[in-house]
Design a protein around this motif. Structure first.
Motif, mmCIF file in Angstrom:
data_model
loop_
_atom_site.group_PDB
_atom_site.id
_atom_site.type_symbol
_atom_site.label_atom_id
_atom_site.label_comp_id
_atom_site.label_asym_id
_atom_site.label_seq_id
_atom_site.Cartn_x
_atom_site.Cartn_y
_atom_site.Cartn_z
ATOM 1 N N LEU A 203 0.774 -1.469 0.056
ATOM 2 C CA LEU A 203 -0.298 0.123 -0.072
ATOM 3 C C LEU A 203 0.854 1.088 -0.229
ATOM 4 O O LEU A 203 2.046 1.106 0.569
ATOM 5 C CB LEU A 203 -1.425 -0.031 1.081
ATOM 6 C CG LEU A 203 -2.562 -0.530 1.534
ATOM 7 C CD1 LEU A 203 -2.439 -0.616 2.765
ATOM 8 C CD2 LEU A 203 -3.085 -0.470 -0.007
ATOM 9 N N ASN A 204 0.699 2.193 -0.420
ATOM 10 C CA ASN A 204 1.105 3.664 -0.547
ATOM 11 C C ASN A 204 0.573 4.161 0.807
ATOM 12 O O ASN A 204 -0.342 3.342 1.223
ATOM 13 C CB ASN A 204 0.728 3.744 -1.967
ATOM 14 C CG ASN A 204 1.268 3.644 -2.850
ATOM 15 O OD1 ASN A 204 2.517 3.962 -3.274
ATOM 16 N ND2 ASN A 204 0.888 4.002 -3.871
ATOM 17 N N ASN A 205 1.267 5.738 0.822
ATOM 18 C CA ASN A 205 1.043 6.447 2.304
ATOM 19 C C ASN A 205 -0.190 6.612 2.224
ATOM 20 O O ASN A 205 -1.339 6.274 3.521
ATOM 21 C CB ASN A 205 1.874 7.112 2.531
ATOM 22 C CG ASN A 205 3.850 7.123 2.776
ATOM 23 O OD1 ASN A 205 3.411 6.010 3.577
ATOM 24 N ND2 ASN A 205 4.243 7.631 2.000
ATOM 25 N N ASP A 206 -1.297 6.388 0.800
ATOM 26 C CA ASP A 206 -2.407 6.813 0.770
ATOM 27 C C ASP A 206 -3.232 5.974 1.724
ATOM 28 O O ASP A 206 -4.709 6.040 2.015
ATOM 29 C CB ASP A 206 -3.156 7.748 -0.101
ATOM 30 C CG ASP A 206 -3.058 7.072 -1.021
ATOM 31 O OD1 ASP A 206 -2.454 5.500 -0.942
ATOM 32 O OD2 ASP A 206 -3.056 7.137 -2.770
ATOM 33 N N GLY A 207 -2.799 4.917 1.940
ATOM 34 C CA GLY A 207 -4.127 3.950 2.098
ATOM 35 C C GLY A 207 -5.145 3.387 1.648
ATOM 36 O O GLY A 207 -5.631 2.000 1.657
ATOM 37 N N ILE A 208 -4.989 3.775 0.410
ATOM 38 C CA ILE A 208 -5.639 2.978 -0.345
ATOM 39 C C ILE A 208 -5.165 2.412 -1.951
ATOM 40 O O ILE A 208 -5.302 0.988 -2.703
ATOM 41 C CB ILE A 208 -6.911 3.968 -1.169
ATOM 42 C CG1 ILE A 208 -7.705 5.134 -0.461
ATOM 43 C CG2 ILE A 208 -7.372 3.632 -2.383
ATOM 44 C CD1 ILE A 208 -8.289 6.535 -0.537
ATOM 45 N N THR A 209 -4.595 3.170 -2.610
ATOM 46 C CA THR A 209 -3.257 2.775 -4.366
ATOM 47 C C THR A 209 -2.158 2.019 -3.622
ATOM 48 O O THR A 209 -2.202 1.398 -2.332
ATOM 49 C CB THR A 209 -2.899 4.082 -4.828
ATOM 50 O OG1 THR A 209 -2.147 4.421 -3.837
ATOM 51 C CG2 THR A 209 -4.228 4.688 -4.554
ATOM 52 N N PHE A 365 8.177 -16.541 6.029
ATOM 53 C CA PHE A 365 8.488 -16.715 4.606
ATOM 54 C C PHE A 365 6.792 -16.083 4.969
ATOM 55 O O PHE A 365 6.633 -16.178 3.347
ATOM 56 C CB PHE A 365 8.166 -17.545 3.785
ATOM 57 C CG PHE A 365 9.883 -18.778 4.385
ATOM 58 C CD1 PHE A 365 11.134 -18.240 4.084
ATOM 59 C CD2 PHE A 365 9.228 -19.390 4.977
ATOM 60 C CE1 PHE A 365 12.369 -18.869 4.417
ATOM 61 C CE2 PHE A 365 10.470 -20.348 5.298
ATOM 62 C CZ PHE A 365 12.183 -19.997 5.272
ATOM 63 N N SER A 366 5.952 -14.773 5.601
ATOM 64 C CA SER A 366 4.846 -14.461 5.082
ATOM 65 C C SER A 366 4.432 -12.681 5.012
ATOM 66 O O SER A 366 5.728 -12.320 5.948
ATOM 67 C CB SER A 366 4.073 -15.653 6.383
ATOM 68 O OG SER A 366 4.001 -15.376 7.173
ATOM 69 N N GLN A 367 3.663 -12.662 4.681
ATOM 70 C CA GLN A 367 3.592 -11.038 4.777
ATOM 71 C C GLN A 367 2.623 -10.057 5.711
ATOM 72 O O GLN A 367 1.500 -11.705 4.982
ATOM 73 C CB GLN A 367 4.341 -10.312 3.499
ATOM 74 C CG GLN A 367 4.119 -9.028 3.832
ATOM 75 C CD GLN A 367 4.386 -7.914 2.190
ATOM 76 O OE1 GLN A 367 5.621 -8.220 1.760
ATOM 77 N NE2 GLN A 367 3.044 -7.220 2.216
ATOM 78 N N LEU A 368 2.086 -9.303 6.164
ATOM 79 C CA LEU A 368 0.868 -9.074 6.220
ATOM 80 C C LEU A 368 0.342 -9.034 5.409
ATOM 81 O O LEU A 368 0.781 -7.701 4.835
ATOM 82 C CB LEU A 368 0.534 -8.113 7.859
ATOM 83 C CG LEU A 368 -0.255 -7.708 8.066
ATOM 84 C CD1 LEU A 368 -1.489 -8.713 9.128
ATOM 85 C CD2 LEU A 368 -0.323 -6.592 9.709
ATOM 86 N N GLN A 369 -1.299 -9.125 4.986
ATOM 87 C CA GLN A 369 -2.006 -8.793 3.696
ATOM 88 C C GLN A 369 -1.918 -7.319 4.065
ATOM 89 O O GLN A 369 -3.022 -7.514 4.482
ATOM 90 C CB GLN A 369 -2.671 -9.581 3.613
ATOM 91 C CG GLN A 369 -3.693 -8.939 2.449
ATOM 92 C CD GLN A 369 -5.344 -10.394 2.161
ATOM 93 O OE1 GLN A 369 -4.991 -11.417 2.329
ATOM 94 N NE2 GLN A 369 -6.397 -9.406 1.686
ATOM 95 N N ARG A 370 -1.783 -6.468 3.315
ATOM 96 C CA ARG A 370 -1.858 -5.045 3.084
ATOM 97 C C ARG A 370 -1.895 -4.613 1.570
ATOM 98 O O ARG A 370 -1.014 -4.459 1.470
ATOM 99 C CB ARG A 370 -0.775 -4.349 3.925
ATOM 100 C CG ARG A 370 -1.188 -4.334 5.512
ATOM 101 C CD ARG A 370 -3.141 -3.836 6.008
ATOM 102 N NE ARG A 370 -3.089 -4.228 7.459
ATOM 103 C CZ ARG A 370 -3.945 -5.248 7.687
ATOM 104 N NH1 ARG A 370 -4.111 -5.765 7.031
ATOM 105 N NH2 ARG A 370 -4.177 -5.333 9.337
#
Length: 410
Positions: A203-209, A365-370
């Motif tokens: 996610l970009n800093n806008d939390g949307i794109t 080997f995982s990443q929080l889905q964002r």
């Protein structure tokens, strides 16, 4: 003296009258019918039996305090946000959803901050509290800490050594005219091939794109290397792209001997494969001449309370009841799902679960889905072409560029 006596009698009479009025009023309150409380709960189809049992125990616990009418309705957790935002006032009072939908639900006003937030925080694992938090405010009740995926395999056909690599799994499946399946129509699973390569998405800093470098043309691993690896996997007679339900159907009919899924299918798989059930972290796969460890998205399931509920207080009590220690134990027993509750997570039965052990091993080997909403469709389209072995013959780099353009669209 006479006046004084008359005044005293008048005072006593007034007190008696007022006391009588009070007694009458209290009697009326005692006879008042309990408030009718109608609540709708949304959850996964697989949770129907469990949730109905939890709802029944809630009604027993609060029997006499309200006239309850609580209805459980099936609503896929991954589509919960869209279904709810489409009509908040007509949506469920209490609902289960994946944590990646939290920001959008909070921004839409579907969720209010939880009042007893400190109590909820103290009961749950920090990772699940983080997943339920926006701008330092808790907006949902943590339910599970296991919204990830790993490998299931049938030991009758796939050895423990073969299960370490996707090449070995495909070889074992093909040799027995069976299948290894994975859902390439879901970008959630497709992340596995890109997530441990140095290629980035988020996610970009806008939390949307989103930002995405999956089409990168330089570096040790390029986007085209991953695409080519996926094509080679799809070309194996031991592979099929199937949805999670289709994977489970294949397990039951004997056509599938290995697949990528999560704890939500553990009970059904064990019922079919029995002692031959094997679980492990995701395997490595061949990419650009090397063996790369498959990555995974991680996350948790949350329980939300609709801010537009007509009975917010009772809905909140029910959400807290669904996620309490006793019912998280019950959820693990009936559905095999890993708890967010600290006490349950530290219990002996959890530590002895091979599925939870596989998740913990995979967590490295995982990443929080964002990721934003534009991520899903372009990745699914690209992976669908790879699963079909690129029937149009379109240049792979062009497809990668189109995918990334879609993922990063504003």
């Amino acid at each position: 003296m006479r006046k004084r006596v008359c005044g005293l009698l008048l005072s006593l009479l007034c007190i008696t009258v007022f006391m009588g009025c009070g007694l009458t009023e209290n009697k009326e309150l005692d006879n008042k019918e309990p408030q009718k409380v109608e609540l709708v709960v949304w959850g996964a189809e697989e949770d129907t039996e469990l949730m109905n049992q939890i709802i029944q125990s809630f009604q027993i616990e609060y029997q006499g305090q309200a006239d309850f009418e609580i209805l459980f309705q099936v609503q896929g957790e991954s589509q919960c946000k869209d279904a709810l935002i489409g009509g908040l006032e007509d949506g469920a009072d209490v609902f289960t959803f994946a944590d990646d939908q939290l920001n959008a639900l909070a921004a839409a006003g579907a969720l209010d901050p939880i009042e007893n937030a400190d109590e909820i925080r103290n009961r749950n694992l920090s990772s699940t509290v983080e997943a339920a938090t926006v701008n330092n405010q808790l907006y949902a009740y943590p339910l599970t800490a296991d919204n990830g995926y790993f490998l299931y395999y049938n030991k009758q056909y796939i050895t423990e050594e073969q299960a370490k690599t996707l090449d070995g799994i495909l070889e074992g499946a093909a040799a027995n005219d069976k299948l290894f399946t994975m859902d390439w129509s879901s970008a959630w699973y497709v992340y596995s091939f890109f997530g441990n390569t140095g290629l980035q998405v988020g996610l970009n800093n806008d939390g949307i794109t989103n930002y995405c470098t999956w089409n990168q043309t330089d570096g040790d691993i390029r986007g085209i290397d991953v695409a080519q690896a996926m094509l080679e996997i799809a070309g194996s007679s031991g592979f099929a792209s199937r949805t999670d339900q289709e994977f489970l159907n294949g397990v039951k009919d004997g056509s599938v001997v290995a697949g990528v899924s999560g704890v939500w299918n553990s009970v059904a798989i064990k019922e079919t494969w029995g002692e031959n059930t094997g679980v492990a972290k995701l395997p490595t796969y061949s990419c650009n001449g090397d063996q790369l460890q498959m990555a995974s998205f991680s996350g948790c399931k949350l329980i939300g309370v609709n801010a537009y509920s007509k009975h917010v207080e009772w809905a909140s009590r029910l959400a807290e009841w669904i996620t309490n220690e006793e019912n998280q134990r019950l959820r693990f027993k009936m559905r095999g799902q890993g708890p967010s509750n600290i006490v349950v997570a530290d219990s002996a039965e959890i530590s002895q679960s091979p599925e939870i052990a596989a998740l913990l091993e995979q967590s490295e080997f995982s990443q929080l889905q964002r990721v934003g909403g534009k991520f899903w469709d372009p990745v699914s389209k690209f992976a669908g072409n790879m699963a079909a072995q690129n029937p149009s013959g379109q240049n792979l780099q062009e497809q990668l560029d189109e995918m990334v353009e879609g993922v990063c669209a504003r």
